[in-house]
Write an enzyme that holds these catalytic residues in place. Structure first.
Site, mmCIF file in Angstrom:
data_model
loop_
_atom_site.group_PDB
_atom_site.id
_atom_site.type_symbol
_atom_site.label_atom_id
_atom_site.label_comp_id
_atom_site.label_asym_id
_atom_site.label_seq_id
_atom_site.Cartn_x
_atom_site.Cartn_y
_atom_site.Cartn_z
ATOM 1 N N LYS A 121 0.834 -1.209 0.000
ATOM 2 C CA LYS A 121 0.000 0.000 0.000
ATOM 3 C C LYS A 121 0.865 1.255 0.000
ATOM 4 O O LYS A 121 0.655 2.169 -0.803
ATOM 5 C CB LYS A 121 -0.923 0.001 1.214
ATOM 6 C CG LYS A 121 -1.855 1.206 1.273
ATOM 7 C CD LYS A 121 -2.759 1.158 2.487
ATOM 8 C CE LYS A 121 -2.002 1.509 3.750
ATOM 9 N NZ LYS A 121 -2.906 1.672 4.922
ATOM 10 N N ASP A 139 -6.279 0.607 0.419
ATOM 11 C CA ASP A 139 -6.505 0.883 1.836
ATOM 12 C C ASP A 139 -7.898 0.368 2.229
ATOM 13 O O ASP A 139 -8.585 -0.266 1.426
ATOM 14 C CB ASP A 139 -6.341 2.372 2.134
ATOM 15 C CG ASP A 139 -7.414 3.227 1.468
ATOM 16 O OD1 ASP A 139 -8.275 2.680 0.743
ATOM 17 O OD2 ASP A 139 -7.394 4.446 1.667
#
Length: 211
Positions: A121, A139
């Site tokens: 991420k 996310d």
């Protein structure tokens, strides 16, 4: 409508709804975004943006932060939660940048993954926002919304969601799409209350799959 067609339609509507959506972490240098995204785990971006002001005031560059005692970093970042592990990762990351990359953040995804505290991420966020390269940031907002929308089918593991989205989202749209999902997830397609479907720009498209 295929998933590819659905994805393009959703991208277009979100662009109209959130034309200026971008990263909500404040930064003006790549290394600062690395620090902020680590601090943002289980913490709001708004709080991170306040806390890092004190951190950068005392340690204004990579070299200074790399040389800082971990205990002092922890004392500053403690309000973001998980202070000990975050301080350790930030210290290790800055040391590695200083020693291996000449104080610069690498623009290679796999090199970013070698940095302490940097996962897929974070690496995607850096690639997209700093270097303008294709990126998909999975996310919690992204994962929740793409399941509800029907772009993925009850997949919750971040890497698996990312891999599925790479099949659907044009590379040049990935970073902006994920930022818009954050805005949409905070304001409309919420997690802690019922989603505000009556105010949703994609209500006629959304499959409402998953939770």
């Amino acid at each position: 409508m295929t998933k590819e067609e659905l994805a393009l339609e959703i991208i277009g509507r979100l662009k109209q709804e959130y034309p200026d959506a971008g990263c909500t972490l404040d930064y003006n240098q790549a290394w600062k975004l690395l620090v902020s995204v680590r601090l943002a785990a289980q913490c709001t971006d708004a709080r991170v943006n306040v806390v890092v002001q004190g951190l950068y005031g005392k340690y204004p560059d990579v070299a200074a932060l790399a040389a800082a005692p971990v205990e002092e970093i922890e004392a500053i970042v403690r309000p973001c939660g998980l202070g000990r592990s975050k301080a350790r990762d930030i210290s290790g990351c800055m040391k590695m940048l200083q020693e291996k990359y000449g104080g610069k953040v690498p623009d290679d995804f796999n090199e970013l993954l070698k940095l302490p505290g940097v996962g897929r991420k974070s690496a995607n966020l850096i690639m997209g926002d700093v270097f303008g390269k294709p990126a998909i940031v999975t996310d919690t907002h992204c994962i929740r919304l793409v399941n509800r929308m029907g772009l993925v089918d009850n997949i919750k593991e971040p890497k698996k969601v990312e891999m599925e989205l790479w099949k659907l989202i044009p590379p040049e749209e990935g970073s902006g799409f994920c930022h818009r999902l954050v805005y949409h997830g905070r304001d409309v397609c919420t997690a802690r209350t019922s989603p505000h479907c009556e105010a949703c720009c994609i209500s006629g498209l959304c499959a409402r799959v998953g939770v």
